[in-house]
Scaffold this motif. Structure first.
Motif, PDB file in Angstrom:
ATOM      1  N   LYS A 117       7.877   0.630  -8.338  1.00  0.00           N
ATOM      2  CA  LYS A 117       8.864  -0.162  -9.078  1.00  0.00           C
ATOM      3  C   LYS A 117       8.244  -1.265  -9.918  1.00  0.00           C
ATOM      4  N   ASN A 118       7.147  -1.830  -9.478  1.00  0.00           N
ATOM      5  CA  ASN A 118       6.591  -3.016 -10.121  1.00  0.00           C
ATOM      6  C   ASN A 118       5.198  -2.770 -10.677  1.00  0.00           C
ATOM      7  N   ARG A 152       4.049  -6.612 -20.284  1.00  0.00           N
ATOM      8  CA  ARG A 152       4.896  -5.413 -20.184  1.00  0.00           C
ATOM      9  C   ARG A 152       5.095  -4.774 -21.564  1.00  0.00           C
ATOM     10  N   TYR A 196       1.613  -5.066 -11.137  1.00  0.00           N
ATOM     11  CA  TYR A 196       0.924  -6.286 -10.745  1.00  0.00           C
ATOM     12  C   TYR A 196      -0.239  -6.500 -11.699  1.00  0.00           C
TER      13      TYR A 196
END
Length: 87
Positions: A76-77, A55, A79
């Motif tokens: 939102k995420n 990240r 992967y």
């Protein structure tokens, strides 16, 4: 984690993926080898330490330091998947 450590981690990941002929490996599956090689001390929450590094690199536009990584961005995420780089 500094840039040289990240590059060294990339070599370790590349070697692991090639030796085991793996495709689309998740961060949690890489943690045992990264702990063994001393990049992390333990595995907390199924690869959280590695995901945090990814990240941070993503936010700084530095994912090129780990050419094995592929990211799928959702609303939102994110992967993360690792594949060996073709040589």
């Amino acid at each position: 984690m500094n840039q040289s450590e990240i590059v060294k981690m990339g070599y370790t990941i590349q070697d692991y993926l090639i030796k085991n002929n793996l495709v689309d490996v998740k961060p949690k599956d890489l943690m045992p080898v990264l702990i063994e090689k001393g990049f992390f001390k333990n595995d907390y929450k199924y690869g959280l330490h590695l995901r945090n590094v990814l990240r941070e690199l993503d936010e700084k536009n530095m994912l090129y330091l780990l050419p094995q990584v592929r990211v799928e961005r959702k609303e939102k995420n994110r992967y993360w998947f690792f594949n060996a780089v073709e040589i």
